[in-house]
Design a protein around this motif. Structure first.
Motif, short mmCIF file in Angstrom:
data_model
loop_
_atom_site.label_atom_id
_atom_site.label_comp_id
_atom_site.label_asym_id
_atom_site.label_seq_id
_atom_site.Cartn_x
_atom_site.Cartn_y
_atom_site.Cartn_z
N MET A 199 0.84 -0.76 -0.16
CA MET A 199 0.26 -0.32 0.05
C MET A 199 1.40 1.15 -0.14
N GLN A 200 0.40 2.38 -0.87
CA GLN A 200 1.05 3.30 -0.74
C GLN A 200 0.50 4.23 0.57
N ALA A 201 1.29 5.33 1.17
CA ALA A 201 1.38 6.74 1.93
C ALA A 201 -0.56 7.16 0.75
N ASN A 202 -0.73 7.33 2.10
CA ASN A 202 -2.70 8.11 1.92
C ASN A 202 -3.30 7.38 1.62
N THR A 203 -2.95 5.95 1.50
CA THR A 203 -4.21 4.95 1.44
C THR A 203 -5.32 5.23 2.59
N VAL A 204 -6.35 4.95 2.35
CA VAL A 204 -7.50 4.68 3.27
C VAL A 204 -7.49 3.42 3.84
N ILE A 205 -7.55 2.95 4.99
CA ILE A 205 -7.67 1.28 5.93
C ILE A 205 -8.78 1.19 6.06
N THR A 206 -8.59 0.29 5.56
CA THR A 206 -9.96 -0.52 5.82
C THR A 206 -9.48 -1.96 6.43
N THR A 207 -10.05 -2.94 6.87
CA THR A 207 -10.33 -4.04 7.97
C THR A 207 -10.09 -4.78 6.68
N ASP A 208 -10.52 -4.79 5.01
CA ASP A 208 -10.16 -6.17 4.38
C ASP A 208 -8.90 -5.71 3.87
N LEU A 209 -8.11 -4.25 4.26
CA LEU A 209 -6.70 -4.27 4.01
C LEU A 209 -5.72 -5.24 4.86
N VAL A 210 -6.23 -5.19 6.08
CA VAL A 210 -5.23 -6.29 7.41
C VAL A 210 -5.85 -6.85 7.51
N SER A 211 -4.59 -7.51 8.47
CA SER A 211 -5.31 -8.93 8.83
C SER A 211 -4.73 -8.63 10.47
N THR A 212 -5.41 -9.31 11.58
CA THR A 212 -4.34 -9.32 12.52
C THR A 212 -3.84 -10.28 12.92
N GLY A 213 -3.52 -10.36 13.69
CA GLY A 213 -2.00 -11.34 14.13
C GLY A 213 -0.75 -11.39 13.21
N ASP A 214 0.14 -12.46 13.43
CA ASP A 214 1.36 -12.55 12.69
C ASP A 214 0.90 -12.64 11.39
N ALA A 215 1.95 -12.18 10.63
CA ALA A 215 2.42 -12.59 9.34
C ALA A 215 2.28 -13.61 8.36
#
Length: 379
Positions: free
Chosen positions: A160-176
């Motif tokens: 993701m680039q700087a200024n990207t609007v973050i949503t839970t679809d773009l991240v996961s919770t926990g370890d990589a």
């Protein structure tokens, strides 16, 4: 005193000009007032449409931990951001990546590579991650000290680039993504009519008795395409080793039991809905495989073993987990019933293998046709 016709004409012309000027001036004023009113209305509508979201202050790569200092709250027009960006707001408002003592974790870049740091007692230390033991730690005075974070970190799913609007679809919770994670393909699961790539699902096993088990929870699916058309019966999911074993066990049970249904169901709002808790009881042989498989992380291995085994006060298994009576009863207890279950298994497995071969052949033929069409269009 009497006026001559020329004077009257001049006076009437003057009055008419003044009247026209007043009319024009009034129209201009009315137009300006209307414009001002519309501008204020648009401004109020724009203010009303502004919503708060969180954006990134810097570029991140897939698998990178997102620390609190990377998140910036901004106000933007709701029409310019994904619909779930506003509903996900509280998820990030409550996110403070710290250790148990409240020391914040931040990100610094060295040679374009991200490193985590934590300040303890006014001294900054690099925060490292031990994959083997699934622990964060620092090196202090030549000694290694484990660090316990106050919550599971957010991990970027994609670049993701700087200024990207973050949503839970773009991240996961926990370890990589774990080293044991693999993309597995299945063609024996019953799929919802409107299932699409990117949807999140649970895999469930429904028995003829009505008992319904969650086998694996909240997995994102991908539907392969053949000649530009989505497959009607095949999906793939990224699964860890223990999840692969659990689905494999559920497939065997579903194939053995007449009337059993192994299916997936969708999350209606994955950004807000928590993952279901797996309830499917695997058999003892699979649990032994899971517990003895070096590809399964220690934490997952221990958690699964505790889930399906009786333990003493120290956590040591005292007896193997008993197979759920509902599943065993559905498979059958007599020799004849078990022979029939084995026949069902073999028949369904052969059918699944045939479907896989057919689907793969159609996929390759589709690629060949696309390549031929592309070649002819360039000639």
């Amino acid at each position: 005193m009497a006026t001559n016709p020329m004077q009257r004409k001049a006076r009437n012309s003057f009055l008419l000009g003044m009247l026209l000027m007043l009319i024009i001036t009034g129209a201009i004023i009315a137009f300006l007032i209307l414009q001002l009113t519309n501008m204020k209305k648009e401004e109020q509508e724009e203010i009303a449409a502004m919503v708060k979201v969180y954006t990134l202050s810097q570029n991140v790569t897939s698998g990178q931990v997102i620390t609190t200092d990377m998140l910036i709250q901004q106000e933007v027009n709701r029409n310019m951001v994904p619909a779930n960006a506003t509903s996900d707001l509280t998820n990030f408002q409550n996110y403070f990546l710290e250790d148990e003592s409240g020391n914040s974790v931040i990100t610094k870049y060295e040679d374009n590579e991200a490193h985590l740091y934590i300040t303890i007692d006014d001294t900054e230390y690099e925060l490292n991650y031990d994959e083997e033991n699934d622990r964060y730690y620092i090196e202090r005075d030549g000694n290694r000290e484990n660090i316990t974070l106050n919550e599971a970190p957010l991990i970027a799913k994609v670049d993701m680039q700087a200024n990207t609007v973050i949503t839970t679809d773009l991240v996961s919770t926990g370890d990589a993504i774990q080293d044991t994670t693999r993309k597995e393909e299945y063609n024996m699961l019953i799929l919802p009519t409107d299932l699409a790539t990117g949807d999140y699902v649970d895999v469930r096993l429904l028995l003829p008795s009505g008992t319904n088990y969650v086998v694996v929870a909240k997995k994102q699916v991908e539907i392969p395409t053949i000649s530009g058309v989505d497959s009607t019966d095949t999906i793939s999911m990224e699964l860890t080793e223990d999840e692969i074993n659990m689905i494999s066990n559920a497939i065997v049970d579903a194939f053995k039991i007449n009337g059993a249904k192994l299916y997936v169901n969708k999350y209606t709002d994955p950004g807000l809905q928590a993952a279901s808790i797996p309830t499917y009881p695997v058999n003892y042989e699979v649990m032994q495989l899971i517990n003895g498989n070096p590809n399964i992380l220690e934490e997952a291995r221990s958690a699964l073993w505790r889930r399906y085994n009786a333990t003493d006060s120290s956590g040591v298994a005292t007896q193997p987990a008993q197979r759920n009576d509902v599943i065993d009863a559905a498979i059958g207890t007599t020799d004849e019933e078990r022979e029939q279950a084995q026949t069902n298994l073999e028949t369904n497995m052969e059918e699944s293998i045939t479907n896989s071969i057919t689907t793969r052949q159609e996929y390759l033929e589709g690629l060949s046709a696309e390549a031929a069409a592309a070649s002819s269009s360039t000639n």
